[in-house]
Design an enzyme around this catalytic site. Structure first.
Site, PDB file in Angstrom:
ATOM      1  N   GLY A  12      17.217  -0.246  -7.531  1.00 41.12           N
ATOM      2  CA  GLY A  12      16.015  -0.143  -8.365  1.00 41.12           C
ATOM      3  C   GLY A  12      14.750  -0.132  -7.533  1.00 41.12           C
ATOM      4  O   GLY A  12      13.770  -0.819  -7.849  1.00 41.12           O
ATOM      5  N   ALA A  13      14.761   0.685  -6.465  1.00 36.60           N
ATOM      6  CA  ALA A  13      13.634   0.658  -5.514  1.00 36.60           C
ATOM      7  C   ALA A  13      12.617   1.764  -5.765  1.00 36.60           C
ATOM      8  O   ALA A  13      11.683   1.924  -4.990  1.00 36.60           O
ATOM      9  CB  ALA A  13      14.166   0.745  -4.086  1.00 36.60           C
ATOM     10  N   SER A  14      12.772   2.504  -6.852  1.00 34.32           N
ATOM     11  CA  SER A  14      11.814   3.588  -7.124  1.00 34.32           C
ATOM     12  C   SER A  14      10.508   3.068  -7.717  1.00 34.32           C
ATOM     13  O   SER A  14       9.478   3.740  -7.629  1.00 34.32           O
ATOM     14  CB  SER A  14      12.441   4.608  -8.085  1.00 34.32           C
ATOM     15  OG  SER A  14      13.001   3.951  -9.205  1.00 34.32           O
ATOM     16  N   ARG A  15      10.568   1.876  -8.340  1.00 32.79           N
ATOM     17  CA  ARG A  15       9.374   1.364  -9.030  1.00 32.79           C
ATOM     18  C   ARG A  15       9.289  -0.156  -8.876  1.00 32.79           C
ATOM     19  O   ARG A  15      10.249  -0.801  -8.474  1.00 32.79           O
ATOM     20  CB  ARG A  15       9.421   1.727 -10.512  1.00 32.79           C
ATOM     21  CG  ARG A  15       9.330   3.214 -10.760  1.00 32.79           C
ATOM     22  CD  ARG A  15       9.329   3.562 -12.228  1.00 32.79           C
ATOM     23  NE  ARG A  15      10.638   3.486 -12.849  1.00 32.79           N
ATOM     24  CZ  ARG A  15      10.928   2.745 -13.916  1.00 32.79           C
ATOM     25  NH1 ARG A  15       9.997   2.015 -14.491  1.00 32.79           N
ATOM     26  NH2 ARG A  15      12.147   2.744 -14.428  1.00 32.79           N
ATOM     27  N   ASN A  90      18.260  -5.718  -7.152  1.00 36.71           N
ATOM     28  CA  ASN A  90      17.001  -5.831  -7.899  1.00 36.71           C
ATOM     29  C   ASN A  90      16.987  -5.086  -9.224  1.00 36.71           C
ATOM     30  O   ASN A  90      16.310  -5.503 -10.161  1.00 36.71           O
ATOM     31  CB  ASN A  90      15.857  -5.311  -7.001  1.00 36.71           C
ATOM     32  CG  ASN A  90      14.600  -5.046  -7.790  1.00 36.71           C
ATOM     33  OD1 ASN A  90      13.864  -5.960  -8.164  1.00 36.71           O
ATOM     34  ND2 ASN A  90      14.357  -3.768  -8.085  1.00 36.71           N
ATOM     35  N   TYR A 155      18.992 -10.396 -22.082  1.00 36.09           N
ATOM     36  CA  TYR A 155      18.383 -10.439 -20.744  1.00 36.09           C
ATOM     37  C   TYR A 155      18.534 -11.834 -20.118  1.00 36.09           C
ATOM     38  O   TYR A 155      18.904 -11.961 -18.949  1.00 36.09           O
ATOM     39  CB  TYR A 155      16.911 -10.057 -20.891  1.00 36.09           C
ATOM     40  CG  TYR A 155      16.122  -9.926 -19.619  1.00 36.09           C
ATOM     41  CD1 TYR A 155      16.168  -8.756 -18.859  1.00 36.09           C
ATOM     42  CD2 TYR A 155      15.292 -10.961 -19.190  1.00 36.09           C
ATOM     43  CE1 TYR A 155      15.416  -8.631 -17.698  1.00 36.09           C
ATOM     44  CE2 TYR A 155      14.539 -10.839 -18.032  1.00 36.09           C
ATOM     45  CZ  TYR A 155      14.596  -9.674 -17.296  1.00 36.09           C
ATOM     46  OH  TYR A 155      13.842  -9.557 -16.147  1.00 36.09           O
ATOM     47  N   ALA A 157      20.730 -14.116 -20.806  1.00 37.91           N
ATOM     48  CA  ALA A 157      22.148 -14.376 -20.498  1.00 37.91           C
ATOM     49  C   ALA A 157      22.515 -13.714 -19.172  1.00 37.91           C
ATOM     50  O   ALA A 157      23.188 -14.315 -18.326  1.00 37.91           O
ATOM     51  CB  ALA A 157      23.036 -13.845 -21.627  1.00 37.91           C
ATOM     52  N   ALA A 158      22.050 -12.482 -18.965  1.00 41.45           N
ATOM     53  CA  ALA A 158      22.344 -11.777 -17.705  1.00 41.45           C
ATOM     54  C   ALA A 158      21.691 -12.490 -16.525  1.00 41.45           C
ATOM     55  O   ALA A 158      22.306 -12.672 -15.472  1.00 41.45           O
ATOM     56  CB  ALA A 158      21.851 -10.330 -17.783  1.00 41.45           C
ATOM     57  N   LYS A 159      20.444 -12.914 -16.702  1.00 38.13           N
ATOM     58  CA  LYS A 159      19.708 -13.540 -15.592  1.00 38.13           C
ATOM     59  C   LYS A 159      20.254 -14.931 -15.267  1.00 38.13           C
ATOM     60  O   LYS A 159      20.244 -15.347 -14.108  1.00 38.13           O
ATOM     61  CB  LYS A 159      18.206 -13.585 -15.907  1.00 38.13           C
ATOM     62  CG  LYS A 159      17.554 -12.198 -16.010  1.00 38.13           C
ATOM     63  CD  LYS A 159      17.704 -11.406 -14.717  1.00 38.13           C
ATOM     64  CE  LYS A 159      17.021 -10.058 -14.753  1.00 38.13           C
ATOM     65  NZ  LYS A 159      17.229  -9.301 -13.492  1.00 38.13           N
TER      66      LYS A 159
HETATM   67  P1  NAP Z   1      10.839  -1.721 -13.373  1.00 35.01           P
HETATM   68  O1  NAP Z   1       9.450  -1.550 -12.880  1.00 35.01           O
HETATM   69  O2  NAP Z   1      11.165  -1.369 -14.772  1.00 35.01           O
HETATM   70  O3  NAP Z   1      11.820  -0.929 -12.384  1.00 35.01           O
HETATM   71  C1  NAP Z   1      13.194  -0.947 -12.637  1.00 35.01           C
HETATM   72  C2  NAP Z   1      13.912  -0.293 -11.478  1.00 35.01           C
HETATM   73  O4  NAP Z   1      15.332  -0.406 -11.717  1.00 35.01           O
HETATM   74  C3  NAP Z   1      13.618   1.194 -11.353  1.00 35.01           C
HETATM   75  O5  NAP Z   1      13.631   1.521  -9.982  1.00 35.01           O
HETATM   76  C4  NAP Z   1      14.811   1.850 -12.065  1.00 35.01           C
HETATM   77  O6  NAP Z   1      15.101   3.173 -11.602  1.00 35.01           O
HETATM   78  C5  NAP Z   1      15.920   0.882 -11.660  1.00 35.01           C
HETATM   79  N1  NAP Z   1      17.085   0.926 -12.539  1.00 35.01           N
HETATM   80  C6  NAP Z   1      17.149   0.652 -13.868  1.00 35.01           C
HETATM   81  N2  NAP Z   1      18.413   0.788 -14.315  1.00 35.01           N
HETATM   82  C7  NAP Z   1      19.165   1.148 -13.239  1.00 35.01           C
HETATM   83  C8  NAP Z   1      20.529   1.452 -13.056  1.00 35.01           C
HETATM   84  N3  NAP Z   1      21.407   1.395 -14.077  1.00 35.01           N
HETATM   85  N4  NAP Z   1      20.957   1.821 -11.830  1.00 35.01           N
HETATM   86  C9  NAP Z   1      20.086   1.876 -10.781  1.00 35.01           C
HETATM   87  N5  NAP Z   1      18.781   1.590 -10.890  1.00 35.01           N
HETATM   88  C10 NAP Z   1      18.329   1.234 -12.109  1.00 35.01           C
HETATM   89  O7  NAP Z   1      11.319  -3.247 -13.213  1.00 35.01           O
HETATM   90  P2  NAP Z   1      10.676  -4.477 -12.382  1.00 35.01           P
HETATM   91  O8  NAP Z   1       9.715  -5.168 -13.269  1.00 35.01           O
HETATM   92  O9  NAP Z   1      10.268  -4.035 -11.047  1.00 35.01           O
HETATM   93  O10 NAP Z   1      11.948  -5.431 -12.292  1.00 35.01           O
HETATM   94  C11 NAP Z   1      12.780  -5.469 -11.143  1.00 35.01           C
HETATM   95  C12 NAP Z   1      13.742  -6.646 -11.290  1.00 35.01           C
HETATM   96  O11 NAP Z   1      13.003  -7.855 -11.424  1.00 35.01           O
HETATM   97  C13 NAP Z   1      14.620  -6.553 -12.552  1.00 35.01           C
HETATM   98  O12 NAP Z   1      15.903  -7.069 -12.266  1.00 35.01           O
HETATM   99  C14 NAP Z   1      13.905  -7.449 -13.524  1.00 35.01           C
HETATM  100  O13 NAP Z   1      14.778  -7.939 -14.499  1.00 35.01           O
HETATM  101  C15 NAP Z   1      13.397  -8.529 -12.597  1.00 35.01           C
HETATM  102  N6  NAP Z   1      12.272  -9.282 -13.153  1.00 35.01           N
HETATM  103  C16 NAP Z   1      11.095  -8.667 -13.461  1.00 35.01           C
HETATM  104  C17 NAP Z   1      10.045  -9.413 -13.986  1.00 35.01           C
HETATM  105  C18 NAP Z   1       8.717  -8.825 -14.340  1.00 35.01           C
HETATM  106  O14 NAP Z   1       7.868  -9.552 -14.886  1.00 35.01           O
HETATM  107  N7  NAP Z   1       8.463  -7.557 -14.052  1.00 35.01           N
HETATM  108  C19 NAP Z   1      10.217 -10.803 -14.186  1.00 35.01           C
HETATM  109  C20 NAP Z   1      11.417 -11.380 -13.870  1.00 35.01           C
HETATM  110  C21 NAP Z   1      12.446 -10.630 -13.341  1.00 35.01           C
HETATM  111  P3  NAP Z   1      14.386   4.484 -12.271  1.00 35.01           P
HETATM  112  O15 NAP Z   1      12.977   4.487 -11.736  1.00 35.01           O
HETATM  113  O16 NAP Z   1      15.195   5.621 -11.758  1.00 35.01           O
HETATM  114  O17 NAP Z   1      14.445   4.295 -13.742  1.00 35.01           O
END
Ligand code: NAP
Length: 247
Positions: A12-15, A90, A155, A157-159
């Site tokens: 998940g490193a694109s964003r 991630n 979510y 439950a997964a975390k």
């Molecule tokens: P995000 O901006 O929505 O980015 C999600 C990333 O995951 C994107 O690169 C996406 O790829 C990739 N992805 C989604 N489904 C995938 C799959 N099935 N296979 C491979 N890649 C996949 O999310 P984020 O906020 O950065 O969150 C990153 C991590 O931190 C997640 O695990 C999230 O649960 C955790 N987290 C986030 C927060 C928060 O406040 N943001 C808080 C707690 C925990 P595409 O670009 O190709 O869609």
């Protein structure tokens, strides 16, 4: 540079947090494999940014919930760079809804990506890291996995599952010099949280002792520490990076 000669795979490193982590590890000298689901344009931007600063990056598209796809991703990285030293699990998604309204597919999709994805990627690198007698694995949990959150039974439950997984894997891999830790972000400014209504955001910020939303870089800095030599004696831990929200 803290990570020269190291090879890292960030899912998940694109964003968002994954993007910031990929950039941070590359800044410290790691070759970084950028995994993503479908957003080729965004993934290419991360690759270009790393390369423009003299780093090395590789795009490895693949749905982490699919074990076969994950095996292909790992094979591509190893065929290209010969090893994987660092895995950052991630990638994650949300399908929020109150339990009464949550569909079975909303539950299954979140568990498949957020929890089984961690199993798939970790299992696929285990043999490599075991042979190397070294390795660093960081799993992205969430404060929601510790505290719970209405509307996020799937979510959370997964975390929470990731935390149990992290501790068990840490115990299994410790004899081979592999550390496994989890980071639990609080409220971080990414696409995932962008759609939260302003009123709810304001309420959330009021619950954060440090008084601000976190940046993806706040999380990336912690991941960098956990995969560096400085964290060699830390395993099985959950580090909250949340401005004090969960304490
Ligand atoms: P995000 O901006 O929505 O980015 C999600 C990333 O995951 C994107 O690169 C996406 O790829 C990739 N992805 C989604 N489904 C995938 C799959 N099935 N296979 C491979 N890649 C996949 O999310 P984020 O906020 O950065 O969150 C990153 C991590 O931190 C997640 O695990 C999230 O649960 C955790 N987290 C986030 C927060 C928060 O406040 N943001 C808080 C707690 C925990 P595409 O670009 O190709 O869609």
């Amino acid at each position: 540079m803290k990570l020269s000669e190291k090879v890292a795979l960030v899912t998940g490193a694109s964003r968002g947090i994954g993007r910031a982590t990929a950039l941070k590890l590359a800044e410290e000298g790691a070759k970084v494999a950028i995994n993503f689901a479908g957003n080729v344009k965004k993934a290419e931007e991360v690759k270009s940014e790393i390369e423009s600063k003299g780093g090395e990056a590789l795009l490895v598209q693949g749905d982490i919930s699919n074990f076969e796809k994950v095996s292909e991703v790992i094979k591509t990285v190893v065929d290209t760079w010969g090893k994987i030293d660092i895995l950052v699990n991630n990638a994650g998604i949300t399908r929020d809804n109150l339990l009464m309204k949550m569909s079975e597919s909303d539950f299954d999709e979140v568990i498949a990506t957020n929890l089984k994805g961690v199993f798939n990627c970790t299992k696929a690198v285990t043999r490599l890291m075991m042979k190397q007698h070294s390795g660093r694995i960081v799993n992205m949990s969430s404060v929601v996995g510790l505290m719970g959150n209405a509307g996020q039974t799937n979510y959370s439950a997964a975390k929470a599952g990731i935390i149990g997984f992290t501790k068990s894997a840490a115990k299994e891999f410790a004899p081979r010099g592999i550390t496994v830790n989890a980071v639990a972000p609080g409220f971080i400014c990414t696409d995932m949280t962008e759609t939260i209504p302003e009123k709810i955001k304001t309420g959330l910020i009021e619950k954060i002792p440090l008084g601000r939303i976190g940046n993806p870089e706040d999380i990336a800095n912690t991941v960098l520490f956990l995969v560096s030599d400085e964290a060699a004696y830390i395993t099985g831990q959950v580090i909250c990076v949340d401005g004090g929200m969960a304490m």
